[in-house]
Design a protein around this motif. Sequence first.
Motif, PDB file in Angstrom:
ATOM      1  N   ALA A  54      26.200  46.108  53.241  1.00 31.31           N
ATOM      2  CA  ALA A  54      27.527  46.708  53.068  1.00 31.31           C
ATOM      3  C   ALA A  54      28.500  46.194  54.130  1.00 31.31           C
ATOM      4  O   ALA A  54      29.677  45.930  53.833  1.00 31.31           O
ATOM      5  CB  ALA A  54      27.438  48.223  53.132  1.00 31.31           C
ATOM      6  N   ILE A  55      28.038  46.018  55.347  1.00 27.54           N
ATOM      7  CA  ILE A  55      28.885  45.497  56.416  1.00 27.54           C
ATOM      8  C   ILE A  55      29.219  44.027  56.143  1.00 27.54           C
ATOM      9  O   ILE A  55      30.358  43.592  56.319  1.00 27.54           O
ATOM     10  CB  ILE A  55      28.209  45.673  57.787  1.00 27.54           C
ATOM     11  N   ALA A  56      28.215  43.264  55.701  1.00 30.79           N
ATOM     12  CA  ALA A  56      28.440  41.846  55.399  1.00 30.79           C
ATOM     13  C   ALA A  56      29.467  41.691  54.284  1.00 30.79           C
ATOM     14  O   ALA A  56      30.359  40.838  54.370  1.00 30.79           O
ATOM     15  CB  ALA A  56      27.125  41.180  55.013  1.00 30.79           C
ATOM     16  N   TRP A  57      29.361  42.499  53.235  1.00 26.18           N
ATOM     17  CA  TRP A  57      30.341  42.411  52.146  1.00 26.18           C
ATOM     18  C   TRP A  57      31.705  42.905  52.605  1.00 26.18           C
ATOM     19  O   TRP A  57      32.734  42.427  52.127  1.00 26.18           O
ATOM     20  CB  TRP A  57      29.875  43.189  50.922  1.00 26.18           C
ATOM     21  N   THR A  72      33.288  33.096  54.667  1.00 23.46           N
ATOM     22  CA  THR A  72      32.046  32.329  54.780  1.00 23.46           C
ATOM     23  C   THR A  72      31.074  33.013  55.738  1.00 23.46           C
ATOM     24  O   THR A  72      29.870  33.077  55.462  1.00 23.46           O
ATOM     25  CB  THR A  72      32.349  30.901  55.265  1.00 23.46           C
ATOM     26  N   ALA A  73      31.581  33.529  56.833  1.00 24.25           N
ATOM     27  CA  ALA A  73      30.719  34.232  57.790  1.00 24.25           C
ATOM     28  C   ALA A  73      30.095  35.470  57.158  1.00 24.25           C
ATOM     29  O   ALA A  73      28.898  35.739  57.337  1.00 24.25           O
ATOM     30  CB  ALA A  73      31.524  34.617  59.030  1.00 24.25           C
ATOM     31  N   GLY A  74      30.874  36.229  56.408  1.00 21.61           N
ATOM     32  CA  GLY A  74      30.347  37.427  55.758  1.00 21.61           C
ATOM     33  C   GLY A  74      29.278  37.114  54.738  1.00 21.61           C
ATOM     34  O   GLY A  74      28.237  37.778  54.671  1.00 21.61           O
ATOM     35  N   VAL A  75      29.499  36.081  53.936  1.00 22.71           N
ATOM     36  CA  VAL A  75      28.513  35.701  52.920  1.00 22.71           C
ATOM     37  C   VAL A  75      27.251  35.151  53.592  1.00 22.71           C
ATOM     38  O   VAL A  75      26.138  35.421  53.148  1.00 22.71           O
ATOM     39  CB  VAL A  75      29.124  34.681  51.931  1.00 22.71           C
ATOM     40  N   THR A  76      27.425  34.409  54.682  1.00 28.98           N
ATOM     41  CA  THR A  76      26.277  33.885  55.410  1.00 28.98           C
ATOM     42  C   THR A  76      25.452  35.012  56.021  1.00 28.98           C
ATOM     43  O   THR A  76      24.212  34.992  55.967  1.00 28.98           O
ATOM     44  CB  THR A  76      26.739  32.918  56.515  1.00 28.98           C
ATOM     45  N   LEU A  77      26.124  35.997  56.596  1.00 26.51           N
ATOM     46  CA  LEU A  77      25.403  37.144  57.151  1.00 26.51           C
ATOM     47  C   LEU A  77      24.648  37.895  56.061  1.00 26.51           C
ATOM     48  O   LEU A  77      23.549  38.392  56.288  1.00 26.51           O
ATOM     49  CB  LEU A  77      26.378  38.085  57.863  1.00 26.51           C
ATOM     50  N   ARG A  78      25.226  37.971  54.894  1.00 18.80           N
ATOM     51  CA  ARG A  78      24.565  38.637  53.761  1.00 18.80           C
ATOM     52  C   ARG A  78      23.323  37.857  53.337  1.00 18.80           C
ATOM     53  O   ARG A  78      22.276  38.432  53.081  1.00 18.80           O
ATOM     54  CB  ARG A  78      25.548  38.771  52.594  1.00 18.80           C
ATOM     55  N   ALA A  79      23.436  36.532  53.283  1.00 21.31           N
ATOM     56  CA  ALA A  79      22.318  35.698  52.836  1.00 21.31           C
ATOM     57  C   ALA A  79      21.173  35.716  53.842  1.00 21.31           C
ATOM     58  O   ALA A  79      19.998  35.705  53.452  1.00 21.31           O
ATOM     59  CB  ALA A  79      22.796  34.269  52.611  1.00 21.31           C
TER      60      ALA A  79
END
Length: 60
Positions: free
Chosen positions: A32-35, A18-25
Amino acid sequence: MNVREGLIPTVLGTVVTTAGVTLRAKKTIDPAIAWGIAGFGLAHVVLGAIDLVEHRNRFS
């Protein structure tokens, strides 16, 4: 307190995904880091789920 084996990695993986997807959004860091963060979390979810299924009758 009995915690089923695999539950902690599964919950932790859900939070990290969830944190990674939120950072991406929010586009606060490189996509690339977020994914990569999201993928790391998904790996924990999968491994935790395998442990949950493998040891489902141990504490019941």
